[in-house]
Design a protein around this motif. Sequence first.
Motif, short mmCIF file in Angstrom:
data_model
loop_
_atom_site.label_atom_id
_atom_site.label_comp_id
_atom_site.label_asym_id
_atom_site.label_seq_id
_atom_site.Cartn_x
_atom_site.Cartn_y
_atom_site.Cartn_z
N PHE A 293 21.66 -26.57 -29.81
CA PHE A 293 21.55 -26.20 -31.23
C PHE A 293 19.94 -26.46 -31.55
O PHE A 293 19.36 -25.55 -32.28
N ASP A 294 19.48 -27.56 -31.03
CA ASP A 294 17.98 -27.73 -30.91
C ASP A 294 17.06 -26.44 -30.55
O ASP A 294 16.14 -26.23 -31.30
N HIS A 295 17.65 -25.98 -29.52
CA HIS A 295 16.73 -24.81 -28.76
C HIS A 295 17.11 -23.58 -29.84
O HIS A 295 16.16 -22.79 -29.83
N MET A 296 18.23 -23.44 -30.39
CA MET A 296 18.52 -22.23 -31.19
C MET A 296 17.61 -22.34 -32.31
O MET A 296 17.22 -21.23 -32.70
N ALA A 297 17.37 -23.40 -32.87
CA ALA A 297 16.38 -23.52 -33.99
C ALA A 297 15.05 -23.07 -33.59
O ALA A 297 14.36 -23.01 -34.83
N HIS A 298 14.59 -22.98 -32.36
CA HIS A 298 13.17 -22.65 -32.18
C HIS A 298 13.22 -21.29 -31.66
O HIS A 298 12.18 -21.14 -30.87
N LEU A 299 14.31 -20.43 -31.48
CA LEU A 299 14.10 -19.26 -30.77
C LEU A 299 13.68 -18.15 -31.83
O LEU A 299 13.53 -18.08 -32.84
N PRO A 300 12.82 -17.22 -31.19
CA PRO A 300 12.13 -16.29 -31.67
C PRO A 300 13.02 -15.36 -32.47
O PRO A 300 14.29 -15.41 -32.32
N GLY A 301 12.62 -14.69 -33.79
CA GLY A 301 13.35 -13.88 -34.52
C GLY A 301 14.06 -12.79 -33.86
O GLY A 301 15.27 -12.27 -34.08
N GLN A 302 13.58 -12.22 -32.88
CA GLN A 302 13.85 -11.11 -32.12
C GLN A 302 15.19 -11.15 -31.22
O GLN A 302 15.92 -10.49 -30.99
N TYR A 303 15.37 -12.54 -30.77
CA TYR A 303 16.67 -13.07 -30.18
C TYR A 303 17.78 -13.07 -31.11
O TYR A 303 18.81 -12.42 -30.61
N PHE A 304 17.68 -13.54 -32.52
CA PHE A 304 18.63 -13.25 -33.39
C PHE A 304 19.01 -11.80 -33.61
O PHE A 304 20.20 -11.61 -34.07
N ASP A 305 17.97 -11.11 -33.49
CA ASP A 305 18.20 -9.65 -34.03
C ASP A 305 19.04 -8.89 -32.77
O ASP A 305 19.81 -8.26 -33.07
N ARG A 306 18.81 -9.48 -31.65
CA ARG A 306 19.49 -8.77 -30.51
C ARG A 306 21.00 -9.19 -30.39
O ARG A 306 21.76 -8.64 -29.71
N HIS A 307 21.35 -10.28 -30.90
CA HIS A 307 22.68 -11.28 -30.48
C HIS A 307 23.47 -11.40 -32.18
O HIS A 307 22.72 -11.75 -33.09
N SER A 308 24.50 -10.85 -32.01
CA SER A 308 25.19 -11.18 -33.25
C SER A 308 25.61 -12.41 -33.44
O SER A 308 25.74 -13.37 -32.45
N SER A 309 25.78 -12.77 -34.90
CA SER A 309 25.81 -14.27 -34.98
C SER A 309 27.21 -14.78 -34.59
O SER A 309 27.39 -16.04 -34.25
N GLY A 310 28.12 -13.98 -34.53
CA GLY A 310 29.61 -14.36 -34.20
C GLY A 310 29.52 -14.93 -32.59
O GLY A 310 30.24 -15.76 -32.34
N HIS A 311 28.72 -14.20 -31.87
CA HIS A 311 28.69 -14.40 -30.42
C HIS A 311 27.89 -15.75 -30.08
O HIS A 311 28.15 -16.67 -29.51
N LEU A 312 26.82 -15.70 -31.37
CA LEU A 312 26.34 -17.00 -30.84
C LEU A 312 26.74 -18.25 -31.31
O LEU A 312 26.69 -19.31 -30.82
N MET A 313 27.78 -18.18 -32.25
CA MET A 313 28.72 -19.42 -32.96
C MET A 313 29.54 -19.52 -31.83
O MET A 313 30.05 -20.72 -31.64
N SER A 314 30.06 -18.58 -31.07
CA SER A 314 30.88 -18.66 -30.00
C SER A 314 30.52 -19.66 -28.86
O SER A 314 30.95 -20.43 -28.07
N VAL A 315 29.23 -19.50 -28.59
CA VAL A 315 28.38 -20.11 -27.69
C VAL A 315 28.62 -21.50 -27.85
O VAL A 315 28.86 -22.30 -27.15
N ILE A 316 28.14 -21.84 -29.00
CA ILE A 316 28.10 -23.19 -29.41
C ILE A 316 29.34 -24.19 -29.89
O ILE A 316 29.29 -25.42 -29.96
#
Length: 615
Positions: free
Chosen positions: A138-161
């Motif tokens: 979670f801490d690392h996701m808070a500092h990822l660049p904006g383009q990473y969130f553009d390339r990955h859907s929120s559903g898949h990111l939530m699934s990882v965590i």
Amino acid sequence: MSDRGTPPAPDDSLRQTDTASLKVYLRLLAYIKPYWVLFAISVVGFVIYSASQPAMAQFMEYLLDFIGAAGEGAPSFLPEPLSGGDTSAAAGERGPAYLPSVIIVGIVFARSVGAFLGNFFISQLAFRIVHTLRVSLFDHMAHLPGQYFDRHSSGHLMSVITYNVNGVTTAATDALKILIREGATVIALMSYLLYKDWMLTLLLLLVAPVIAALVGYVGKRLRRLSAKVQHSMGDITQVSSEMIHGYRVMRSFGGEAYEKRRFNQASWRNYLQNMKIVFTSSLNTPIMQMLVALSMGLMLYVALTIMELDDPGAFIAYFTAAGLVLKPLRQLSEVVPTIQKGVAAADSIFHLLDEPAERDTGTLRVERAQGGVRFEDVCFSYDGNDDWVLNRINLDVKPGEVIALVGRSGSGKSTLVSLLTRFYDPGAGRILLDGEPLEHYRLDNLREQVALVNQNVVLFNDSVAGNIAYGSLSETDPETVREAAKAAHAHEFIEQLPQGYDTLIGESGTRLSGGQRQRLAIARAILKNAPILILDEATSALDTESERHIQAALEEVMKNRTTFVVAHRLSTIERADRIVVMGEGKILEVGSHKELLAADGQYARLHSMQFRDEL
């Protein structure tokens, strides 16, 4: 001759997969290091537990000898005080009748203590590892660049965590526990069998290479299937999230059947992948048990036909120990799917943790910037290719100046202002704040200088006051928060809420209207009191009367601040110091409202079209 493009040999590919899996699991186990005391206690517990297994087999020999004792006395592993007398006693003497009861209670007690120590401390260790991983993720996701969130859907990111971390939980608890406990048990029993009759035990070991090959094949297959299961879980999360957040659109446009079909397909794909895992795992265990049973059958045949039996007690003890090997072997075979699921889950987590965070190499800090901004030949593309969203933008903005950005949708207005906060970095050119490139500033300090109001208002499941005084503003006194709300014309509707400023507004502010949510976002920006203000469609959700009030408030707020106003509605930016007309990523015109109308260019056409629409 060049071998470029030649695919790797199958063996090389499998070896690389094995190596990758081992590296991932070893990296996961490296999280044990800070908690090595817990790990050591659990290992000691499992060693005690595993030692009780051959002790139980040896007890069977002792019990048979005890029942039909003819002078053997106590077995050699018992100390003299428990032997019940002189070991060289005459035939027919044996220990006291209570001795077998004492021994069996002692073995079971030691086994129970070992099981408790092992299970409790390995579980505590595992959940600490999972907590550490989840927080790090979670801490690392808070500092990822904006383009990473553009390339990955929120559903898949939530699934990882959520889902993937739970997969790691299983690998770090059940799998690790079984590996240590059952692995130690197999080692203890095999050592005992080798000690009792090493030649006979070699027959049992004949199936070991076959079992190892089976485990290796099953492990590779399960890892591939586990990765597919995780991806299908991401699809389920994504479809669910979109339906929950977009239920109004779904119902308005009759999309219920479509969304049900999407979810059914995603869930069915997940079911099919899970059933492949179940089939492979279910087939793996009985095959392994049959191999061991065949080996034991061969041992029994050899023992009954070729070898001479002169000690029935030792024979029973030996085959009792051989039979006890089956259960830990079965559990070790069943742990392979769990480990492979955990490896696949950990692999996705480590991939995310290895993603580079936002570049923050600057060292410059300022108390409050003056607000002068200069764009020098700025180019930008979202995919890093030559398809520029912004193309050679040059603009010099003086401190305190109000700059309005207008143009058709997709002209690059919002992208340009997002570069100011370094949500993205230019692909070419540079941006300067007060004469210093943005990269020279510490990232947190740079963002302290900018207050942002987006067209998509983001509110949190907190109180009204908590949403206005958010983040670094959380220590603001209540009276200052009220003043900001009054300036944003939000105080009137806040006072009418059930608990006023303490009212919980629900996830994303669902209990408020669009205009009310936007006023809270404006109040938050006013409270921040930054030298640079960005209003990206900040009044788009307001009705005409509310917009008039907000516009008056914003004009007061914009004084002595460098302000960038992104708007489609030209009536909101006519009093800007300069209007920048953009199209296809370029600046087409720059000037005041009157100057641009007089020039009769792109702005004049936009103004004429919109004025006619509004009429």
